[in-house]
Design an enzyme around this catalytic site. Sequence first.
Site, PDB file in Angstrom:
ATOM      1  N   LYS A   1       0.756  -1.335   0.083  1.00  0.00           N
ATOM      2  CA  LYS A   1      -0.019   0.071  -0.034  1.00  0.00           C
ATOM      3  C   LYS A   1       0.901   1.230  -0.030  1.00  0.00           C
ATOM      4  O   LYS A   1       0.356   2.108  -0.392  1.00  0.00           O
ATOM      5  CB  LYS A   1      -1.008  -0.133   1.326  1.00  0.00           C
ATOM      6  CG  LYS A   1      -1.967  -0.667   0.957  1.00  0.00           C
ATOM      7  CD  LYS A   1      -3.016  -0.604   2.284  1.00  0.00           C
ATOM      8  CE  LYS A   1      -4.073  -1.469   2.145  1.00  0.00           C
ATOM      9  NZ  LYS A   1      -4.671  -2.021   3.538  1.00  0.00           N
ATOM     10  N   ARG A   2       2.111   1.073   0.447  1.00  0.00           N
ATOM     11  CA  ARG A   2       2.918   2.095   0.740  1.00  0.00           C
ATOM     12  C   ARG A   2       3.174   2.793  -0.765  1.00  0.00           C
ATOM     13  O   ARG A   2       3.343   4.012  -0.915  1.00  0.00           O
ATOM     14  CB  ARG A   2       4.298   1.778   1.069  1.00  0.00           C
ATOM     15  CG  ARG A   2       4.833   2.715   2.093  1.00  0.00           C
ATOM     16  CD  ARG A   2       6.056   1.842   3.018  1.00  0.00           C
ATOM     17  NE  ARG A   2       6.552   0.486   2.656  1.00  0.00           N
ATOM     18  CZ  ARG A   2       7.418   0.493   1.429  1.00  0.00           C
ATOM     19  NH1 ARG A   2       8.179   1.436   1.241  1.00  0.00           N
ATOM     20  NH2 ARG A   2       7.834  -1.045   1.130  1.00  0.00           N
TER      21      ARG A   2
END
Length: 467
Positions: free
Chosen positions: A238-239
């Site tokens: 998700k980063r």
Amino acid sequence: MSVITRFAPSPTGYLHLGGARTALFAWLYARQQGGRFILRIEDTDQARSSEAAVQAILAGMDWLSLTPDAEPVYQTHRFARYDAVINQLLAAGLAYRCTCSPERLAALRAEQLAAKQKPRYDGLCRNRQVAAEQPHVVRFCQPATGDVGFVDQVRGAIQMQNQELDDLIIRRTDGTPTYNLTVVVDDHDMGITHVIRGDDHINNTPRQIHLYRALGWDSPTFAHIPMILGEDGSRLSKRHGAVSVLHYREAGFLPEAMLNYLARLGWSHGDQEIFSQDQLIQHFSLAAVNTAPASFNLKKLLWLNQHYLKTAETTRLAELLLPHLAALGIHTTADTKLHAVIAAQRERADTLAELARISAFYYQDVATFEPKAARKAFKGNPVPALQQVQERLAALDTWQQATIHQAVADTVAALEVGFGKVALPLRVAVTGGMPSPELDLTLVLVGRTATLRRIAHAIDYLLKSDA
Ligand code: GLU
């Protein structure tokens, strides 16, 4: 033997890019070989699985047209079958009940680590006769010596020493079967010929091969696909931005662009970048899948999306654009105006959301002028030019490209200025500075009433900001 592949997600979240690519490769291989592609929902971890995640996976696959050839198989419907297989292994002496406590296992592990050994179960319960009534797990007897190998269709020959493997738990204390057992039973029962999956499972494969052998079943062919990395080289998460496939639908990507992008992520066919679905089916090969991890590259996905935005059918784009326009408060239909707007704007956007954003001015008065465009267009005093062109446009008998063009040309001639002195402020007054096609076409599409209202508003704004 006809090819059968499967995609076997655990429904613990959305369909992420890695999962979608695994599904795509399994689907492509089946299509190419004239075989079948099956979806299996691995929902045995009931605490982490959810119906919402199943629906998200189905929706993601549906968006990408990765249609399975049968109804999905749910592992939670098959507990009786797994139990029967486990009992069969127990009866044959190929599995055993184990009552070792978590404390004992932790102590064993600490001891082995201290002695610089690989932590593994020591087989204490193998020769103990544990009664079925006692709380226990069931472990599978791995061969203690020798080795096990297979030829991975992507990685080539892979070999592992059996002493690296320990006696795998195949049934937990609560009676539920574990992944390595269920996957073998299902792949066998479903007649899977090619297991195509992420290479995070590569260490499970030797364990599964031993289970196949113990059960007297043939192993399928295996192909392990390298993972996807973010642009910084770490595992995609998700980063790095969105990892859910459906997020890209919401953001205005076309499914064919996503499919093309995912296919090229770790697979290639010469230098070719653009592949139709048929071409992918024709050219796909497991041997041409890279062994090194692939890096996600948003720029390339945008580039592909722009390509497909340019070439997609206008009528289809119009339907796809409607929700993106609605998100901006524009409620219209896929009518001839929208078709004309798309024809005028499609080359200027790389997503549907962007196409909606730069096309909003055809429907909505501009609230603010884009500062850079306004600085350039409104320098000097554009008010007289705007006033005169407004008058000429208002007096036109018909609102057409040719008549609009003439009104602008007449204004330019009367004021004895360059074309840009009239056209630029007029364009920014009407579009707010958004990218737009030739001026007369832009004005035709915006319509006379809105054009005149926006010119008046710009004059007002200029007079006020002057004061
Ligand atoms: N359910 C497993 C996962 O989501 C895949 C198992 C497999 O493909 O063998 O990672």
